[in-house]
Design a protein around this motif. Structure first.
Motif, short mmCIF file in Angstrom:
data_model
loop_
_atom_site.label_atom_id
_atom_site.label_comp_id
_atom_site.label_asym_id
_atom_site.label_seq_id
_atom_site.Cartn_x
_atom_site.Cartn_y
_atom_site.Cartn_z
N PHE A 5 0.83 -1.20 0.00
CA PHE A 5 0.00 0.00 0.00
C PHE A 5 0.86 1.25 0.00
O PHE A 5 0.58 2.23 -0.67
CB PHE A 5 -0.89 0.03 1.24
CG PHE A 5 -2.26 -0.54 0.99
CD1 PHE A 5 -2.94 -0.29 -0.20
CD2 PHE A 5 -2.89 -1.31 1.96
CE1 PHE A 5 -4.20 -0.80 -0.41
CE2 PHE A 5 -4.15 -1.84 1.74
CZ PHE A 5 -4.81 -1.59 0.55
N GLN A 6 1.92 1.24 0.79
CA GLN A 6 2.72 2.44 0.98
C GLN A 6 3.42 2.86 -0.30
O GLN A 6 3.56 4.05 -0.58
CB GLN A 6 3.75 2.18 2.09
CG GLN A 6 4.40 3.45 2.61
CD GLN A 6 5.20 3.14 3.86
OE1 GLN A 6 5.59 2.00 4.10
NE2 GLN A 6 5.46 4.16 4.65
N PRO A 9 0.66 3.61 -5.45
CA PRO A 9 -0.55 4.42 -5.59
C PRO A 9 -1.66 3.67 -6.32
O PRO A 9 -2.84 3.85 -6.02
CB PRO A 9 -0.06 5.63 -6.42
CG PRO A 9 1.41 5.68 -6.17
CD PRO A 9 1.85 4.26 -6.02
N ARG A 12 -3.47 1.50 -3.80
CA ARG A 12 -4.35 2.34 -2.97
C ARG A 12 -5.58 2.74 -3.76
O ARG A 12 -6.70 2.76 -3.22
CB ARG A 12 -3.59 3.58 -2.49
CG ARG A 12 -2.47 3.29 -1.51
CD ARG A 12 -2.09 4.53 -0.71
NE ARG A 12 -1.67 5.64 -1.57
CZ ARG A 12 -0.43 5.84 -1.96
NH1 ARG A 12 0.52 4.97 -1.57
NH2 ARG A 12 -0.11 6.86 -2.72
N ARG A 13 -5.41 3.10 -5.01
CA ARG A 13 -6.54 3.48 -5.86
C ARG A 13 -7.52 2.32 -6.00
O ARG A 13 -8.73 2.52 -5.97
CB ARG A 13 -6.00 3.91 -7.23
CG ARG A 13 -7.04 4.39 -8.22
CD ARG A 13 -7.61 5.76 -7.83
NE ARG A 13 -6.61 6.81 -7.81
CZ ARG A 13 -6.18 7.48 -8.88
NH1 ARG A 13 -6.62 7.15 -10.08
NH2 ARG A 13 -5.32 8.47 -8.75
N PHE A 15 -8.06 -0.02 -3.81
CA PHE A 15 -8.77 -0.13 -2.54
C PHE A 15 -9.89 0.90 -2.45
O PHE A 15 -11.02 0.58 -2.07
CB PHE A 15 -7.78 0.03 -1.39
CG PHE A 15 -8.43 0.05 -0.03
CD1 PHE A 15 -8.88 -1.12 0.56
CD2 PHE A 15 -8.59 1.25 0.65
CE1 PHE A 15 -9.49 -1.09 1.81
CE2 PHE A 15 -9.20 1.29 1.89
CZ PHE A 15 -9.64 0.11 2.48
N GLY A 39 -6.72 -1.62 5.88
CA GLY A 39 -7.63 -0.80 5.09
C GLY A 39 -8.25 0.33 5.90
O GLY A 39 -8.41 1.45 5.40
N LEU A 42 -5.67 3.03 6.22
CA LEU A 42 -5.51 3.75 4.96
C LEU A 42 -6.69 4.70 4.73
O LEU A 42 -6.50 5.83 4.29
CB LEU A 42 -5.38 2.76 3.81
CG LEU A 42 -5.27 3.37 2.40
CD1 LEU A 42 -3.99 4.17 2.28
CD2 LEU A 42 -5.33 2.29 1.35
N TRP A 43 -7.87 4.24 5.05
CA TRP A 43 -9.08 5.05 4.84
C TRP A 43 -9.05 6.31 5.72
O TRP A 43 -9.34 7.40 5.26
CB TRP A 43 -10.31 4.19 5.14
CG TRP A 43 -11.61 4.81 4.77
CD1 TRP A 43 -12.48 5.46 5.59
CD2 TRP A 43 -12.20 4.85 3.47
NE1 TRP A 43 -13.57 5.90 4.90
CE2 TRP A 43 -13.42 5.53 3.59
CE3 TRP A 43 -11.80 4.37 2.23
CZ2 TRP A 43 -14.26 5.74 2.51
CZ3 TRP A 43 -12.64 4.58 1.15
CH2 TRP A 43 -13.85 5.26 1.29
N ALA A 46 -6.48 8.86 4.57
CA ALA A 46 -6.89 9.58 3.36
C ALA A 46 -7.95 10.64 3.65
O ALA A 46 -8.37 11.35 2.74
CB ALA A 46 -7.42 8.59 2.32
N ASN A 117 -7.71 14.09 -1.68
CA ASN A 117 -7.20 13.52 -0.44
C ASN A 117 -6.12 14.43 0.16
O ASN A 117 -5.52 15.25 -0.56
CB ASN A 117 -6.61 12.13 -0.70
CG ASN A 117 -7.67 11.14 -1.15
OD1 ASN A 117 -8.86 11.37 -0.95
ND2 ASN A 117 -7.22 10.04 -1.74
N HIS A 123 -9.26 11.22 -6.05
CA HIS A 123 -9.97 9.99 -6.37
C HIS A 123 -11.44 10.33 -6.58
O HIS A 123 -12.08 10.93 -5.72
CB HIS A 123 -9.81 8.97 -5.24
CG HIS A 123 -10.44 7.64 -5.55
ND1 HIS A 123 -11.75 7.35 -5.23
CD2 HIS A 123 -9.94 6.53 -6.17
CE1 HIS A 123 -12.04 6.12 -5.63
NE2 HIS A 123 -10.94 5.61 -6.20
#
Length: 398
Positions: A5-6, A9, A12-13, A15, A39, A42-43, A46, A117, A123
């Motif tokens: 994830f880190q 990109p 992440r997109r 997800f 997740g 990450l959410w 963002a 974000n 996104h």
């Protein structure tokens, strides 16, 4: 958080796509093969919308109204936001993206700045959900403090404008957001029912007395002064307000044009003088009142006078001779060239309403109103008052 994830990109997109499309966070984590709670982390990082936490939801996002139309006259649709996301990925400019979807570049710029974000990635799904959340109504209202409302009402009852009130509150409470309110918030409270706790009739205290905003009409027609000095001949020092002593004047007309009050405003200090015209506003009456009022000023504070092309100034030569101050006239149909006086007359309409008999006001009444206006803080003077500015000039001269 895993390096997948880190450092990716694209991952992440993926997800964000899954969650915004209606996949619970826990299922999106399983599909992408990441550990539990990654997740969620990450959410939150963002800055995304809150997830539904009810039984069986397990982190389900609210995507917003995906069927909403876009284009001119509408908010951005989900399809338009997808095009913005693709344009950003292709490193297109805001103007180029706007041309592709029939929007201006400024619309795209505002959308990206409002709904991207925190890391700058835009996104479409998350931006659409954010915009939908921000658009929900009703919203909380800022002007619901009884003490603040009472202060606003008292100032408006005294003729203060919402903008002046907002600026004075900002000056008096620089570190207290709860003690301040914007002028737009005051207007919304006046124009929209149930929007705060100001009195329902307070819009009548506005200079226009209107409950809604309207565009300005055309300028009134005035007479001709072919042999007089034009405002174009006025010294440059009057235009830039560098030197005090340059005045602008006009009449406030009452009911059926039978009554009037003369107004004179000094451009640098905004100091106002009201001329009492109890019987008529002929050229003789206006000239006599002006000469009597301005003769009390020292010579360096009566350098020029600028007036509109009204018949009441037919005796301008007498005014010039007695006051030793040249008189200039605006161009035909251009009262805006006396902007300082026009603005002041609008403020004075708080006390002298249109279509009323102005002859009922005594000289003492005019003096009281004149003093109120001259002791009111003015934004153009850094919230000083015209009276203080004029007093400083007189003290300096002495």
């Amino acid at each position: 958080m895993p390096n997948g994830f880190q450092n990716s990109p694209a991952l992440r997109r993926q997800f964000f796509d899954l969650v915004c499309a209606g996949t619970p966070v826990i299922r999106a984590e399983e599909r992408l093969g990441v550990s539990r709670n990654t997740g969620w982390y990450l959410w939150r990082k963002a800055g995304a919308m809150r997830l539904l936490q009810g039984k069986g939801d397990k982190g389900l996002a609210e995507p917003g109204d995906l069927s909403r139309p876009g284009g001119r006259g509408h908010r951005l649709s989900f399809g338009e936001r997808i095009e913005i996301m693709r344009g950003r990925d292709a490193q297109l400019t805001y103007a180029e993206i706007g041309r592709q979807i029939g929007r201006t570049g400024s619309v795209i710029w505002r959308e990206v700045n409002r709904n991207a974000n925190p890391d700058g990635d835009y996104h479409a799904g998350m931006a659409h959900a954010r915009a939908t959340q921000k658009a929900k109504r009703p919203k909380g209202f800022a002007l619901d403090d009884p003490a603040l409302c009472a202060k606003v009402e008292a100032w408006m009852d005294d003729g203060w404008s919402p903008r002046l009130i907002a600026e004075v509150l900002a000056r008096d409470h620089p570190d207290d957001k709860l003690g301040r309110v914007s002028h737009e918030t005051i207007y919304k409270c006046l124009y929209v029912q149930t929007r705060g706790h100001l009195r329902a009739d307070l819009h009548r205290c506005l200079s226009t007395k209107r409950a809604t905003r309207k565009t300005r009409g055309q300028s009134e027609r005035r007479g001709k002064f072919n042999d007089a000095f034009s405002i174009r001949d006025r010294p440059a020092e009057a235009e830039d307000r560098a030197v005090p002593g340059h005045w602008e004047g006009d009449l406030i007309i009452g009911a059926n044009s039978s009554s009037a009050i003369g107004t004179l405003v000094e451009r640098t200090t905004r100091f106002t003088i009201l001329l009492h015209l109890p019987t008529d506003h002929t050229a003789e009456s206006v000239a006599s009142a002006m000469i009597a009022a301005m003769s009390e000023l020292p010579a360096h504070l009566r350098r020029t006078i600028t007036w509109d092309r009204g018949s009441e100034m037919a005796n301008w030569r007498e005014v010039k001779l007695q006051l030793q101050a040249p008189v200039y006239f605006c161009d035909p149909h251009s009262p805006w060239q006396r902007g300082t006086n026009e603005n002041t007359n609008r403020l004075l309409r708080f006390w002298f309403e249109k279509s009323t008999d102005l002859s009922v006001h005594t000289k003492a009444d005019l003096k009281r109103v004149q003093d109120k206006l001259n002791t009111r803080p003015r934004p153009t003077l850094d919230l000083n008052t015209p009276a203080d500015r004029l007093a400083a000039l007189l003290t300096q001269a002495a």
